[in-house]
Scaffold this motif. Structure first.
Motif, PDB file in Angstrom:
ATOM      1  N   GLN A   5       0.845  -1.186   0.000  1.00 13.13           N
ATOM      2  CA  GLN A   5       0.000   0.000   0.000  1.00 13.13           C
ATOM      3  C   GLN A   5       0.882   1.238   0.000  1.00 13.13           C
ATOM      4  OE1 GLN A   5      -2.952  -0.102   3.133  1.00 13.13           O
ATOM      5  NE2 GLN A   5      -3.702  -2.135   2.527  1.00 13.13           N
ATOM      6  N   SER A   7       0.687   5.821  -0.311  1.00 11.79           N
ATOM      7  CA  SER A   7      -0.175   6.989  -0.203  1.00 11.79           C
ATOM      8  C   SER A   7       0.479   8.194  -0.862  1.00 11.79           C
ATOM      9  CB  SER A   7      -0.484   7.289   1.270  1.00 11.79           C
ATOM     10  OG  SER A   7       0.719   7.483   2.003  1.00 11.79           O
ATOM     11  N   THR A  32      -5.446  -0.804  -7.067  1.00 11.41           N
ATOM     12  CA  THR A  32      -6.756  -0.700  -6.425  1.00 11.41           C
ATOM     13  C   THR A  32      -6.762   0.548  -5.542  1.00 11.41           C
ATOM     14  OG1 THR A  32      -6.959  -3.115  -6.353  1.00 11.41           O
ATOM     15  CG2 THR A  32      -8.452  -1.850  -4.935  1.00 11.41           C
ATOM     16  N   LEU A  34      -7.827   2.499  -2.542  1.00  8.16           N
ATOM     17  CA  LEU A  34      -8.400   2.197  -1.233  1.00  8.16           C
ATOM     18  C   LEU A  34      -9.080   3.421  -0.618  1.00  8.16           C
ATOM     19  CD1 LEU A  34      -5.448   0.114   0.258  1.00  8.16           C
ATOM     20  CD2 LEU A  34      -7.498  -0.749  -0.871  1.00  8.16           C
ATOM     21  N   GLU A  35      -8.523   4.590  -0.897  1.00  7.52           N
ATOM     22  CA  GLU A  35      -9.090   5.795  -0.305  1.00  7.52           C
ATOM     23  C   GLU A  35      -8.805   6.992  -1.212  1.00  7.52           C
ATOM     24  OE1 GLU A  35      -9.324   7.777   4.166  1.00  7.52           O
ATOM     25  OE2 GLU A  35      -8.133   5.986   3.788  1.00  7.52           O
ATOM     26  N   ARG A  51      -4.898   6.712  -0.875  1.00 12.11           N
ATOM     27  CA  ARG A  51      -4.236   5.455  -0.503  1.00 12.11           C
ATOM     28  C   ARG A  51      -4.586   4.394  -1.543  1.00 12.11           C
ATOM     29  NH1 ARG A  51      -5.094   1.495   3.497  1.00 12.11           N
ATOM     30  NH2 ARG A  51      -7.127   2.418   3.951  1.00 12.11           N
ATOM     31  N   VAL A  52      -3.581   3.744  -2.050  1.00  9.56           N
ATOM     32  CA  VAL A  52      -3.777   2.719  -3.088  1.00  9.56           C
ATOM     33  C   VAL A  52      -3.059   1.436  -2.699  1.00  9.56           C
ATOM     34  CG1 VAL A  52      -4.001   4.426  -4.948  1.00  9.56           C
ATOM     35  CG2 VAL A  52      -1.747   3.469  -4.421  1.00  9.56           C
ATOM     36  N   GLU A  53      -3.522   0.351  -3.311  1.00 14.01           N
ATOM     37  CA  GLU A  53      -2.832  -0.939  -3.161  1.00 14.01           C
ATOM     38  C   GLU A  53      -2.309  -1.362  -4.521  1.00 14.01           C
ATOM     39  OE1 GLU A  53      -4.044  -4.709  -0.721  1.00 14.01           O
ATOM     40  OE2 GLU A  53      -4.856  -4.934  -2.761  1.00 14.01           O
TER      41      GLU A  53
END
Length: 205
Positions: A5, A7, A32, A34-35, A51-53
Protein backbone atom coordinates in the motif's frame (compact mmCIF):
# COMPACT_ATOMS: atom_id res chain seq x y z
CA UNK A 1 1.65 -12.39 -5.10
CA UNK A 2 3.44 -9.30 -3.79
CA UNK A 3 1.21 -6.44 -2.62
CA UNK A 4 1.89 -3.12 -0.95
CA UNK A 5 0.00 0.00 0.00
CA UNK A 6 1.16 3.51 -0.79
CA UNK A 7 -0.18 6.99 -0.20
CA UNK A 8 0.15 10.45 -1.72
CA UNK A 9 -1.60 13.77 -2.11
CA UNK A 10 -3.26 12.45 -5.29
CA UNK A 11 -4.02 8.99 -6.68
CA UNK A 12 -1.28 9.49 -9.28
CA UNK A 13 1.28 10.42 -6.65
CA UNK A 14 0.32 7.43 -4.50
CA UNK A 15 0.76 5.12 -7.49
CA UNK A 16 4.15 6.67 -8.33
CA UNK A 17 5.28 6.20 -4.73
CA UNK A 18 4.24 2.55 -4.83
CA UNK A 19 5.95 1.92 -8.17
CA UNK A 20 9.14 3.49 -6.86
CA UNK A 21 9.15 1.14 -3.89
CA UNK A 22 8.51 -1.90 -6.09
CA UNK A 23 11.01 -0.77 -8.74
CA UNK A 24 8.72 -1.61 -11.66
CA UNK A 25 6.73 0.13 -14.41
CA UNK A 26 2.97 0.70 -14.11
CA UNK A 27 2.18 -2.08 -16.62
CA UNK A 28 3.55 -4.60 -14.10
CA UNK A 29 0.97 -3.86 -11.42
CA UNK A 30 -2.76 -3.93 -10.72
CA UNK A 31 -3.87 -0.77 -8.89
CA UNK A 32 -6.76 -0.70 -6.42
CA UNK A 33 -7.81 2.65 -4.96
CA UNK A 34 -8.40 2.20 -1.23
CA UNK A 35 -9.09 5.80 -0.30
CA UNK A 36 -9.69 8.97 -2.30
CA UNK A 37 -7.86 12.12 -1.17
CA UNK A 38 -9.88 14.78 0.64
CA UNK A 39 -8.98 18.35 1.55
CA UNK A 40 -10.77 18.33 4.90
CA UNK A 41 -12.33 21.30 6.71
CA UNK A 42 -11.07 24.63 5.39
CA UNK A 43 -8.68 22.65 3.22
CA UNK A 44 -6.58 21.72 6.26
CA UNK A 45 -8.32 20.04 9.17
CA UNK A 46 -8.92 16.33 8.69
CA UNK A 47 -7.26 16.23 5.26
CA UNK A 48 -6.66 12.70 4.00
CA UNK A 49 -4.13 11.46 1.50
CA UNK A 50 -5.00 9.09 -1.30
CA UNK A 51 -4.24 5.46 -0.50
CA UNK A 52 -3.78 2.72 -3.09
CA UNK A 53 -2.83 -0.94 -3.16
CA UNK A 54 -0.42 -2.18 -5.81
CA UNK A 55 -0.38 -5.85 -6.69
CA UNK A 56 2.67 -7.01 -8.62
CA UNK A 57 1.59 -9.03 -11.64
CA UNK A 58 3.63 -12.11 -12.58
CA UNK A 59 6.19 -11.74 -15.35
CA UNK A 60 6.38 -14.77 -17.66
CA UNK A 61 10.16 -14.65 -18.14
CA UNK A 62 10.83 -14.15 -14.42
CA UNK A 63 8.55 -17.07 -13.57
CA UNK A 64 10.37 -19.22 -16.15
CA UNK A 65 13.77 -18.28 -14.67
CA UNK A 66 12.49 -19.07 -11.16
CA UNK A 67 11.19 -22.46 -12.35
CA UNK A 68 14.57 -23.16 -13.94
CA UNK A 69 16.48 -22.34 -10.75
CA UNK A 70 14.14 -24.57 -8.74
CA UNK A 71 14.68 -27.49 -11.14
CA UNK A 72 18.46 -27.00 -11.02
CA UNK A 73 18.33 -26.86 -7.22
CA UNK A 74 16.38 -30.15 -7.16
CA UNK A 75 19.17 -31.62 -9.32
CA UNK A 76 21.76 -30.46 -6.81
CA UNK A 77 23.07 -27.68 -9.07
CA UNK A 78 23.74 -24.07 -8.10
CA UNK A 79 23.03 -21.86 -11.12
CA UNK A 80 22.30 -18.30 -12.14
CA UNK A 81 20.09 -17.36 -15.08
CA UNK A 82 20.87 -14.43 -17.38
CA UNK A 83 18.36 -12.95 -19.82
CA UNK A 84 19.06 -11.72 -23.35
CA UNK A 85 16.30 -10.26 -25.54
CA UNK A 86 16.60 -11.03 -29.26
CA UNK A 87 14.41 -9.81 -32.11
CA UNK A 88 12.03 -12.78 -32.05
CA UNK A 89 12.87 -14.62 -28.83
CA UNK A 90 14.19 -14.34 -25.30
CA UNK A 91 17.34 -16.28 -24.45
CA UNK A 92 17.87 -17.60 -20.94
CA UNK A 93 21.52 -18.48 -20.37
CA UNK A 94 22.22 -20.80 -17.46
CA UNK A 95 25.56 -20.21 -15.72
CA UNK A 96 27.16 -22.49 -13.16
CA UNK A 97 29.41 -25.50 -12.76
CA UNK A 98 28.78 -29.13 -13.73
CA UNK A 99 26.02 -28.23 -16.17
CA UNK A 100 26.44 -31.43 -18.18
CA UNK A 101 23.57 -32.94 -16.18
CA UNK A 102 21.36 -30.02 -17.22
CA UNK A 103 22.37 -30.32 -20.88
CA UNK A 104 22.09 -34.09 -21.21
CA UNK A 105 23.11 -36.30 -24.12
CA UNK A 106 23.24 -34.13 -27.26
CA UNK A 107 21.19 -31.51 -25.45
CA UNK A 108 18.13 -33.70 -24.90
CA UNK A 109 17.64 -32.63 -21.27
CA UNK A 110 18.16 -28.99 -22.24
CA UNK A 111 15.53 -29.32 -24.99
CA UNK A 112 13.05 -30.88 -22.55
CA UNK A 113 13.67 -28.10 -20.04
CA UNK A 114 13.24 -25.50 -22.80
CA UNK A 115 9.82 -26.99 -23.60
CA UNK A 116 8.76 -26.79 -19.94
CA UNK A 117 10.18 -23.29 -19.49
CA UNK A 118 8.10 -22.05 -22.44
CA UNK A 119 4.94 -23.57 -20.91
CA UNK A 120 5.63 -21.83 -17.58
CA UNK A 121 6.44 -18.48 -19.23
CA UNK A 122 3.34 -18.41 -21.41
CA UNK A 123 1.09 -19.43 -18.53
CA UNK A 124 2.09 -16.16 -16.81
CA UNK A 125 2.05 -13.88 -19.86
CA UNK A 126 -0.68 -12.12 -21.81
CA UNK A 127 1.40 -12.33 -25.01
CA UNK A 128 3.16 -15.26 -26.64
CA UNK A 129 6.75 -15.68 -25.48
CA UNK A 130 9.39 -17.74 -27.27
CA UNK A 131 12.22 -18.69 -24.94
CA UNK A 132 15.47 -20.29 -26.04
CA UNK A 133 17.29 -22.05 -23.22
CA UNK A 134 21.07 -22.37 -23.31
CA UNK A 135 23.86 -23.52 -21.00
CA UNK A 136 27.63 -23.17 -21.45
CA UNK A 137 26.99 -21.92 -25.01
CA UNK A 138 25.80 -25.41 -25.92
CA UNK A 139 23.47 -24.15 -28.69
CA UNK A 140 26.32 -22.43 -30.54
CA UNK A 141 28.67 -25.39 -30.14
CA UNK A 142 25.96 -27.77 -31.34
CA UNK A 143 25.23 -25.52 -34.34
CA UNK A 144 28.89 -25.62 -35.42
CA UNK A 145 28.98 -29.40 -34.95
CA UNK A 146 25.87 -29.89 -37.11
CA UNK A 147 27.13 -27.56 -39.84
CA UNK A 148 30.42 -29.46 -39.99
CA UNK A 149 28.51 -32.76 -40.07
CA UNK A 150 26.26 -31.58 -42.92
CA UNK A 151 29.23 -30.54 -45.05
CA UNK A 152 31.04 -33.82 -44.38
CA UNK A 153 27.95 -35.86 -45.29
CA UNK A 154 27.39 -33.76 -48.42
CA UNK A 155 30.88 -34.62 -49.64
CA UNK A 156 30.17 -38.32 -49.05
CA UNK A 157 26.85 -38.17 -50.92
CA UNK A 158 28.50 -36.45 -53.89
CA UNK A 159 31.24 -39.07 -53.97
CA UNK A 160 29.00 -42.15 -53.61
CA UNK A 161 25.85 -40.75 -55.30
CA UNK A 162 23.87 -42.44 -52.51
CA UNK A 163 21.60 -40.69 -50.02
CA UNK A 164 22.44 -40.60 -46.31
CA UNK A 165 19.86 -40.70 -43.52
CA UNK A 166 20.99 -38.90 -40.36
CA UNK A 167 20.04 -39.67 -36.76
CA UNK A 168 16.76 -38.30 -35.36
CA UNK A 169 16.98 -34.59 -34.53
CA UNK A 170 14.78 -31.85 -33.16
CA UNK A 171 13.16 -29.41 -35.59
CA UNK A 172 15.65 -26.74 -34.46
CA UNK A 173 18.61 -28.94 -35.36
CA UNK A 174 17.08 -30.03 -38.66
CA UNK A 175 16.66 -26.39 -39.64
CA UNK A 176 20.41 -25.84 -39.15
CA UNK A 177 21.30 -28.60 -41.63
CA UNK A 178 18.62 -27.62 -44.13
CA UNK A 179 19.87 -24.02 -44.03
CA UNK A 180 23.52 -25.02 -44.39
CA UNK A 181 22.91 -27.13 -47.51
CA UNK A 182 20.17 -24.97 -49.01
CA UNK A 183 21.05 -23.96 -52.55
CA UNK A 184 23.81 -26.58 -52.88
CA UNK A 185 24.21 -27.34 -56.61
CA UNK A 186 24.57 -31.12 -56.15
CA UNK A 187 22.68 -31.86 -52.92
CA UNK A 188 19.10 -31.73 -51.70
CA UNK A 189 17.76 -32.31 -48.19
CA UNK A 190 14.39 -33.35 -46.87
CA UNK A 191 12.93 -34.73 -43.63
CA UNK A 192 11.18 -38.04 -43.15
CA UNK A 193 9.49 -39.88 -40.30
CA UNK A 194 7.44 -38.72 -37.35
CA UNK A 195 8.47 -36.86 -34.21
CA UNK A 196 10.45 -37.56 -32.11
CA UNK A 197 12.18 -39.82 -34.67
CA UNK A 198 12.07 -37.43 -37.63
CA UNK A 199 15.33 -37.51 -39.60
CA UNK A 200 17.05 -35.53 -42.33
CA UNK A 201 17.91 -37.21 -45.61
CA UNK A 202 20.81 -35.82 -47.63
CA UNK A 203 20.46 -36.97 -51.24
CA UNK A 204 22.07 -36.24 -54.62
CA UNK A 205 20.08 -34.04 -57.00
Amino acid sequence: MKKLQASGKTIEEAVRNGLSRLGVEENRVKVTVLEQPSKGLFGLIGAKEARVELELLPDGVEEAALFLREVADAMGLSVSVEREDDADSIRLNVKGSDLGLLIGRRGQTLDSLQYLVNIVANRHSDRHLRIVLDAEQFRERRRRTLEALSEKMAVRVIRTRKEIVLEPMTSQERKIIHARLQGHPEIRTYSQGDEPNRRIVIAPK
